[in-house]
Design a protein around this motif. Structure first.
Motif, PDB file in Angstrom:
ATOM      1  N   MET A  72       0.833  -1.192   0.000  1.00 22.39           N
ATOM      2  CA  MET A  72       0.000   0.000   0.000  1.00 22.39           C
ATOM      3  C   MET A  72       0.872   1.248   0.000  1.00 22.39           C
ATOM      4  O   MET A  72       1.976   1.232   0.504  1.00 22.39           O
ATOM      5  CB  MET A  72      -0.901   0.025   1.229  1.00 22.39           C
ATOM      6  N   GLN A  73       0.335   2.277  -0.566  1.00 18.24           N
ATOM      7  CA  GLN A  73       1.009   3.572  -0.677  1.00 18.24           C
ATOM      8  C   GLN A  73       0.657   4.440   0.541  1.00 18.24           C
ATOM      9  O   GLN A  73      -0.419   4.323   1.104  1.00 18.24           O
ATOM     10  CB  GLN A  73       0.528   4.259  -1.962  1.00 18.24           C
ATOM     11  N   THR A  74       1.552   5.327   0.925  1.00 23.57           N
ATOM     12  CA  THR A  74       1.301   6.269   2.011  1.00 23.57           C
ATOM     13  C   THR A  74       0.962   7.627   1.414  1.00 23.57           C
ATOM     14  O   THR A  74       1.663   8.114   0.523  1.00 23.57           O
ATOM     15  CB  THR A  74       2.534   6.394   2.921  1.00 23.57           C
ATOM     16  N   TYR A  75      -0.128   8.233   1.913  1.00 20.07           N
ATOM     17  CA  TYR A  75      -0.608   9.522   1.406  1.00 20.07           C
ATOM     18  C   TYR A  75      -0.734  10.521   2.555  1.00 20.07           C
ATOM     19  O   TYR A  75      -1.078  10.152   3.678  1.00 20.07           O
ATOM     20  CB  TYR A  75      -1.983   9.372   0.748  1.00 20.07           C
ATOM     21  N   ARG A 114      -3.604  14.135   8.117  1.00 21.16           N
ATOM     22  CA  ARG A 114      -3.415  12.737   8.499  1.00 21.16           C
ATOM     23  C   ARG A 114      -2.502  12.065   7.483  1.00 21.16           C
ATOM     24  O   ARG A 114      -2.507  12.411   6.313  1.00 21.16           O
ATOM     25  CB  ARG A 114      -4.745  11.995   8.524  1.00 21.16           C
ATOM     26  N   ILE A 115      -1.771  11.073   7.942  1.00 17.62           N
ATOM     27  CA  ILE A 115      -1.000  10.193   7.073  1.00 17.62           C
ATOM     28  C   ILE A 115      -1.800   8.892   6.989  1.00 17.62           C
ATOM     29  O   ILE A 115      -2.162   8.320   8.015  1.00 17.62           O
ATOM     30  CB  ILE A 115       0.406   9.907   7.648  1.00 17.62           C
ATOM     31  N   VAL A 116      -2.095   8.450   5.765  1.00 15.34           N
ATOM     32  CA  VAL A 116      -2.955   7.286   5.568  1.00 15.34           C
ATOM     33  C   VAL A 116      -2.286   6.303   4.614  1.00 15.34           C
ATOM     34  O   VAL A 116      -1.758   6.705   3.568  1.00 15.34           O
ATOM     35  CB  VAL A 116      -4.329   7.728   4.977  1.00 15.34           C
ATOM     36  N   ASN A 117      -2.310   5.023   4.962  1.00 12.77           N
ATOM     37  CA  ASN A 117      -1.872   3.961   4.061  1.00 12.77           C
ATOM     38  C   ASN A 117      -3.112   3.440   3.356  1.00 12.77           C
ATOM     39  O   ASN A 117      -4.068   2.998   4.013  1.00 12.77           O
ATOM     40  CB  ASN A 117      -1.202   2.822   4.835  1.00 12.77           C
ATOM     41  N   ALA A 142     -11.315   8.807   1.462  1.00 13.17           N
ATOM     42  CA  ALA A 142     -12.501   8.224   2.095  1.00 13.17           C
ATOM     43  C   ALA A 142     -12.174   7.648   3.470  1.00 13.17           C
ATOM     44  O   ALA A 142     -12.919   7.857   4.435  1.00 13.17           O
ATOM     45  CB  ALA A 142     -13.099   7.150   1.195  1.00 13.17           C
ATOM     46  N   LEU A 143     -11.058   6.947   3.584  1.00 11.05           N
ATOM     47  CA  LEU A 143     -10.673   6.350   4.866  1.00 11.05           C
ATOM     48  C   LEU A 143     -10.386   7.400   5.924  1.00 11.05           C
ATOM     49  O   LEU A 143     -10.762   7.251   7.081  1.00 11.05           O
ATOM     50  CB  LEU A 143      -9.445   5.456   4.688  1.00 11.05           C
ATOM     51  N   SER A 144      -9.714   8.474   5.547  1.00  5.52           N
ATOM     52  CA  SER A 144      -9.321   9.478   6.535  1.00  5.52           C
ATOM     53  C   SER A 144     -10.494  10.317   7.027  1.00  5.52           C
ATOM     54  O   SER A 144     -10.450  10.851   8.124  1.00  5.52           O
ATOM     55  CB  SER A 144      -8.234  10.392   5.977  1.00  5.52           C
ATOM     56  N   THR A 145     -11.549  10.422   6.229  1.00  5.33           N
ATOM     57  CA  THR A 145     -12.707  11.245   6.622  1.00  5.33           C
ATOM     58  C   THR A 145     -13.897  10.410   7.073  1.00  5.33           C
ATOM     59  O   THR A 145     -14.841  10.951   7.622  1.00  5.33           O
ATOM     60  CB  THR A 145     -13.161  12.142   5.456  1.00  5.33           C
ATOM     61  N   ASP A 146     -13.860   9.106   6.806  1.00  3.87           N
ATOM     62  CA  ASP A 146     -14.976   8.216   7.147  1.00  3.87           C
ATOM     63  C   ASP A 146     -16.262   8.608   6.428  1.00  3.87           C
ATOM     64  O   ASP A 146     -17.352   8.453   6.958  1.00  3.87           O
ATOM     65  CB  ASP A 146     -15.210   8.211   8.656  1.00  3.87           C
ATOM     66  N   ARG A 147     -16.119   9.189   5.229  1.00  6.68           N
ATOM     67  CA  ARG A 147     -17.270   9.613   4.427  1.00  6.68           C
ATOM     68  C   ARG A 147     -17.029   9.261   2.968  1.00  6.68           C
ATOM     69  O   ARG A 147     -15.893   9.026   2.558  1.00  6.68           O
ATOM     70  CB  ARG A 147     -17.485  11.123   4.558  1.00  6.68           C
ATOM     71  N   ASP A 207     -15.439  23.023   1.362  1.00  2.78           N
ATOM     72  CA  ASP A 207     -14.958  21.950   2.222  1.00  2.78           C
ATOM     73  C   ASP A 207     -14.503  20.806   1.316  1.00  2.78           C
ATOM     74  O   ASP A 207     -15.317  20.192   0.639  1.00  2.78           O
ATOM     75  CB  ASP A 207     -16.107  21.511   3.140  1.00  2.78           C
ATOM     76  N   TRP A 208     -13.183  20.537   1.272  1.00  2.00           N
ATOM     77  CA  TRP A 208     -12.660  19.529   0.353  1.00  2.00           C
ATOM     78  C   TRP A 208     -11.468  18.824   0.961  1.00  2.00           C
ATOM     79  O   TRP A 208     -11.002  19.181   2.043  1.00  2.00           O
ATOM     80  CB  TRP A 208     -12.333  20.146  -0.993  1.00  2.00           C
ATOM     81  N   ILE A 209     -10.964  17.803   0.267  1.00  2.00           N
ATOM     82  CA  ILE A 209      -9.855  16.999   0.757  1.00  2.00           C
ATOM     83  C   ILE A 209      -8.733  17.022  -0.266  1.00  2.00           C
ATOM     84  O   ILE A 209      -8.948  16.749  -1.443  1.00  2.00           O
ATOM     85  CB  ILE A 209     -10.289  15.531   0.991  1.00  2.00           C
ATOM     86  N   ARG A 210      -7.528  17.363   0.197  1.00  2.00           N
ATOM     87  CA  ARG A 210      -6.341  17.338  -0.670  1.00  2.00           C
ATOM     88  C   ARG A 210      -5.512  16.119  -0.272  1.00  2.00           C
ATOM     89  O   ARG A 210      -5.182  15.942   0.901  1.00  2.00           O
ATOM     90  CB  ARG A 210      -5.527  18.612  -0.488  1.00  2.00           C
ATOM     91  N   VAL A 211      -5.195  15.282  -1.257  1.00  2.00           N
ATOM     92  CA  VAL A 211      -4.402  14.079  -1.017  1.00  2.00           C
ATOM     93  C   VAL A 211      -3.119  14.207  -1.815  1.00  2.00           C
ATOM     94  O   VAL A 211      -3.147  14.431  -3.021  1.00  2.00           O
ATOM     95  CB  VAL A 211      -5.173  12.806  -1.449  1.00  2.00           C
ATOM     96  N   THR A 212      -1.988  14.074  -1.118  1.00  2.00           N
ATOM     97  CA  THR A 212      -0.687  14.222  -1.762  1.00  2.00           C
ATOM     98  C   THR A 212       0.060  12.896  -1.744  1.00  2.00           C
ATOM     99  O   THR A 212       0.220  12.279  -0.691  1.00  2.00           O
ATOM    100  CB  THR A 212       0.158  15.292  -1.039  1.00  2.00           C
ATOM    101  N   ASP A 213       0.490  12.469  -2.919  1.00  2.00           N
ATOM    102  CA  ASP A 213       1.371  11.317  -3.061  1.00  2.00           C
ATOM    103  C   ASP A 213       2.774  11.914  -3.168  1.00  2.00           C
ATOM    104  O   ASP A 213       3.195  12.327  -4.252  1.00  2.00           O
ATOM    105  CB  ASP A 213       0.994  10.517  -4.306  1.00  2.00           C
TER     106      ASP A 213
END
Length: 93
Positions: A1-4, A18-21, A30-35, A45-51
């Motif tokens: 799995m990748q870390t984001y 948050r750091i999420v695998n 989706a995992l980090s927000t539970d939505r 209201d948005w989510i930025r995910v960085t690889d």
């Protein structure tokens, strides 16, 4: 799995980090927000995910669930414009 690196945003301000695998940036959001999330449609209201390994940034917003409590998602959205109107707006702009 990748870390984001997953950041919940309000406009340009970072609200949480948050750091999420996860197997994908979409799943990380989706995992980090539970939505449920979807590709970003200019919401405040948005989510930025960085690889950080690949240097890619992804943007998602919360998906509205017809079956869930609407108070979790804020006021209802305005109806979308028909495709013909969207194309005309793109040509004009």
């Amino acid at each position: 799995m990748q870390t984001y690196l997953v950041e919940r945003m309000e406009g340009d301000d970072v609200v949480t980090v948050r750091i999420v695998n996860a197997p994908s940036p979409f799943k990380a959001a989706a995992l980090s927000t539970d939505r449920n999330v979807t590709v970003r449609t200019w919401e405040k209201d948005w989510i930025r995910v960085t690889d950080e390994n690949r240097g890619h940034i992804f943007a998602y917003c919360f998906a509205s669930d017809e079956d869930s409590d609407s108070s979790r998602h804020g006021p209802p959205k305005a109806p979308e414009k028909p495709r013909k109107t969207q194309k005309a707006d793109q040509r004009a702009g």
